[in-house]
Design a protein around this motif. Structure first.
Motif, PDB file in Angstrom:
ATOM      1  N   ASP A   3      42.916  47.553  51.833  1.00  0.00           N
ATOM      2  CA  ASP A   3      43.262  48.041  50.505  1.00  0.00           C
ATOM      3  C   ASP A   3      43.825  46.855  49.731  1.00  0.00           C
ATOM      4  N   GLU A   4      42.931  46.102  49.092  1.00  0.00           N
ATOM      5  CA  GLU A   4      43.347  44.855  48.472  1.00  0.00           C
ATOM      6  C   GLU A   4      44.140  45.074  47.202  1.00  0.00           C
ATOM      7  N   LYS A   5      45.353  44.648  47.264  1.00  0.00           N
ATOM      8  CA  LYS A   5      46.217  44.757  46.081  1.00  0.00           C
ATOM      9  C   LYS A   5      46.369  43.370  45.494  1.00  0.00           C
ATOM     10  N   PRO A   6      46.159  43.226  44.191  1.00  0.00           N
ATOM     11  CA  PRO A   6      46.405  41.908  43.618  1.00  0.00           C
ATOM     12  C   PRO A   6      47.890  41.589  43.700  1.00  0.00           C
ATOM     13  N   ASP A   7      48.203  40.351  44.053  1.00  0.00           N
ATOM     14  CA  ASP A   7      49.633  40.019  44.031  1.00  0.00           C
ATOM     15  C   ASP A   7      49.904  38.966  42.968  1.00  0.00           C
ATOM     16  N   GLY A   8      51.148  38.592  42.824  1.00  0.00           N
ATOM     17  CA  GLY A   8      51.537  37.687  41.756  1.00  0.00           C
ATOM     18  C   GLY A   8      52.369  38.442  40.740  1.00  0.00           C
ATOM     19  N   VAL A   9      53.177  37.687  39.993  1.00  0.00           N
ATOM     20  CA  VAL A   9      54.149  38.315  39.093  1.00  0.00           C
ATOM     21  C   VAL A   9      53.513  39.065  37.919  1.00  0.00           C
ATOM     22  N   LEU A  10      52.230  38.782  37.649  1.00  0.00           N
ATOM     23  CA  LEU A  10      51.561  39.504  36.546  1.00  0.00           C
ATOM     24  C   LEU A  10      50.424  40.393  37.067  1.00  0.00           C
ATOM     25  N   ALA A  11      50.482  40.744  38.327  1.00  0.00           N
ATOM     26  CA  ALA A  11      49.407  41.537  38.934  1.00  0.00           C
ATOM     27  C   ALA A  11      49.155  42.811  38.145  1.00  0.00           C
ATOM     28  N   GLY A  12      47.874  43.066  37.866  1.00  0.00           N
ATOM     29  CA  GLY A  12      47.490  44.300  37.189  1.00  0.00           C
ATOM     30  C   GLY A  12      47.670  44.281  35.678  1.00  0.00           C
ATOM     31  N   LEU A  13      48.162  43.185  35.128  1.00  0.00           N
ATOM     32  CA  LEU A  13      48.377  43.126  33.678  1.00  0.00           C
ATOM     33  C   LEU A  13      47.258  42.362  32.982  1.00  0.00           C
TER      34      LEU A  13
END
Ligand code: CTP
Ligand code: CA
Length: 224
Positions: A3-13
């Protein structure tokens, strides 16, 4: 299957960035412009992308490669930059306006090349649209970040600009010979309504990463 979740401080934005100078035509072969290299905006686009955001970059005429993974739109004039920004802003949560938009353009664009005749001529100029100001006033959901290049009274002018344009954050830098424009190093004094932070001086790429962290923090914190 993961279940690949984008990571990083702006993930999904989704982040929309304006960058570079604009060109304001005088006639078919001439224009008014400025010394912006676009480097800060392109570095920010790369840094936002690396931080997990979906990045769209509206660029004036610059000689820079498109950061990998970033969707780029090329424009020339302030009006074209505004039109493209209006078209792309809908889904964005964050707008970062690094573009050095021309403040004035020739009132009339000549259809034919202007011929040399009198010893002097006068150009009549009119104001261009304020892209950041318009978007931030209309799109109230947007987290808006402006830039302010000033030659003096950095904090006073930057804070006034942040208020006038209704911004969440403004990044001020001092410009002058060898400072700010068309160089690789930069330092920023970042202001938001309740605080401020100095970033750099360092290479624009490293600075961009630090600024993205700060934007993410302020975006998450919201108004206090
Ligand atoms: N900006 C914009 N559209 C304009 C002028 C500026 O989107 N027509 C944005 C810039 O990208 C920057 C911010 O507004 O993020 C401030 O730009 P600046 O040139 O410093 O402000 P101005 O309002 O043009 O005021 P002045 O040049 O007189 O300082
Ligand atoms: Ca300006």
């Amino acid at each position: 299957i993961t279940d690949e979740k984008p990571d990083g401080v702006l993930a999904g934005l989704r982040v929309l960035i304006t960058a570079g100078p604009t060109r304001e035509a005088l006639d078919p072969v001439r224009f008014l412009t400025n010394r912006s290299s676009g480097k800060m905006g392109f570095a920010l686009a790369a840094a936002c992308q690396a931080a997990g955001a979906q990045v769209e970059l509206i660029a004036g005429p610059v000689n820079l490669p498109t950061p990998i993974g970033v969707r780029r739109y090329n424009v020339e004039s302030a009006q074209q930059m505004l039109d493209k920004a209006n078209e792309r802003v809908g889904k964005a949560q964050i707008l970062i306006a690094t573009a050095a938009v021309a403040d004035y353009r020739p009132r009339a664009v000549q259809d034919d090349k202007i011929k040399k005749s009198s010893d002097s001529i006068a150009l009549e100029l009119e104001k261009t649209p304020d892209i950041l100001g318009e978007l931030s006033r209309r799109e109230t959901h947007l987290f808006t970040v402006g830039f302010a290049a000033e030659t003096r009274e950095l904090e006073r002018y930057a804070r006034a600009k942040m208020q006038r344009k209704n911004l969440d954050m403004i990044c001020a830098n001092e410009v002058g010979p060898g400072q700010g424009f068309d160089v690789d190093e930069n330092a920023l004094l970042v202001f938001w309504p309740g605080g401020q932070q100095q970033l750099g001086p360092r290479h624009k790429r490293a600075l961009a990463g630090e600024l993205v962290d700060l934007i993410a923090t302020r975006y998450a914190t919201g108004d206090e």
